[in-house]
Write a protein that holds these residues in place. Sequence first.
Motif, PDB file in Angstrom:
ATOM      1  N   LYS A   1       1.098  -3.000  -6.854  1.00 13.58           N
ATOM      2  CA  LYS A   1       0.928  -3.224  -5.196  1.00 13.58           C
ATOM      3  C   LYS A   1       0.884  -1.813  -4.845  1.00 13.58           C
ATOM      4  CE  LYS A   1       3.538  -7.280  -4.694  1.00 13.58           C
ATOM      5  NZ  LYS A   1       3.640  -7.491  -6.033  1.00 13.58           N
ATOM      6  N   GLY A   2       1.170  -0.791  -5.477  1.00  9.56           N
ATOM      7  CA  GLY A   2       1.187   0.657  -4.871  1.00  9.56           C
ATOM      8  C   GLY A   2       2.397   0.871  -4.162  1.00  9.56           C
TER       9      GLY A   2
ATOM     10  N   GLU B   1       4.804   1.542  -0.573  1.00 10.36           N
ATOM     11  CA  GLU B   1       5.146   1.045   0.675  1.00 10.36           C
ATOM     12  C   GLU B   1       6.340   1.617   1.237  1.00 10.36           C
ATOM     13  OE1 GLU B   1       5.592  -3.452   1.079  1.00 10.36           O
ATOM     14  OE2 GLU B   1       6.625  -3.258  -0.860  1.00 10.36           O
TER      15      GLU B   1
ATOM     16  N   ARG C   1       1.668   6.715   6.205  1.00 12.92           N
ATOM     17  CA  ARG C   1       0.250   6.781   6.256  1.00 12.92           C
ATOM     18  C   ARG C   1      -0.031   8.217   5.436  1.00 12.92           C
ATOM     19  NH1 ARG C   1       0.457   5.304  11.343  1.00 12.92           N
ATOM     20  NH2 ARG C   1       0.042   3.075  11.692  1.00 12.92           N
TER      21      ARG C   1
ATOM     22  N   CYS D   1       1.343   5.325   1.663  1.00 14.10           N
ATOM     23  CA  CYS D   1       1.697   3.906   1.709  1.00 14.10           C
ATOM     24  C   CYS D   1       0.740   3.129   2.182  1.00 14.10           C
ATOM     25  CB  CYS D   1       3.153   4.025   2.295  1.00 14.10           C
ATOM     26  SG  CYS D   1       4.521   4.932   1.733  1.00 14.10           S
ATOM     27  N   TYR D   2       0.845   1.994   1.583  1.00 20.14           N
ATOM     28  CA  TYR D   2      -0.297   1.074   2.167  1.00 20.14           C
ATOM     29  C   TYR D   2       0.342   0.231   3.214  1.00 20.14           C
ATOM     30  CZ  TYR D   2       2.195  -2.641  -0.502  1.00 20.14           C
ATOM     31  OH  TYR D   2       3.179  -3.414  -1.248  1.00 20.14           O
ATOM     32  N   GLY D   3       1.891   0.266   3.657  1.00 14.23           N
ATOM     33  CA  GLY D   3       2.322  -0.638   4.547  1.00 14.23           C
ATOM     34  C   GLY D   3       3.781  -0.072   4.882  1.00 14.23           C
TER      35      GLY D   3
END
Length: 138
Positions: A62-63, A65, A95, A99-101
């Motif tokens: 997922k990376g 977050e 950001r 992070c993707y979220g």
Amino acid sequence: MEIRRISHVEAVKAAGHLFDTSPRQEATERFLADERHHLLIGYVDDVPAGMVTGVEMTHPDKGTEMFLYELGVDESFRGRGLGRALVSALADLARERGCYGVWTITGEDNAAALATYRRAGGVPEEEQVVLVWTFDQP
């Protein structure tokens, strides 16, 4: 209002009233020593008025977050947009750090938190359940 990223134990102690209980020395040192842990404090006239903590979480598929761990605003400063500004500042930091979220959890009866998170751009995740394991503290 000025939002500062905190890296010193003394600043956490000075803002201790913003946390659920008094910050513990060892836990504070450990938190601040980890580059994936973030503490932002909002100051009004150099007085700690609110804080938000975030923890970066990475998963192989997922990376990374950001988990918004806790948001606290001193009662005398509520209703002025400080909570929204702190949440937005943490999202901006997420950001910047790739992070993707951002995600968080709050009680469904916590109207103030829900309103703050929604004003900062958060949306409820459908059909989610939170499960916990609680252990005795040493």
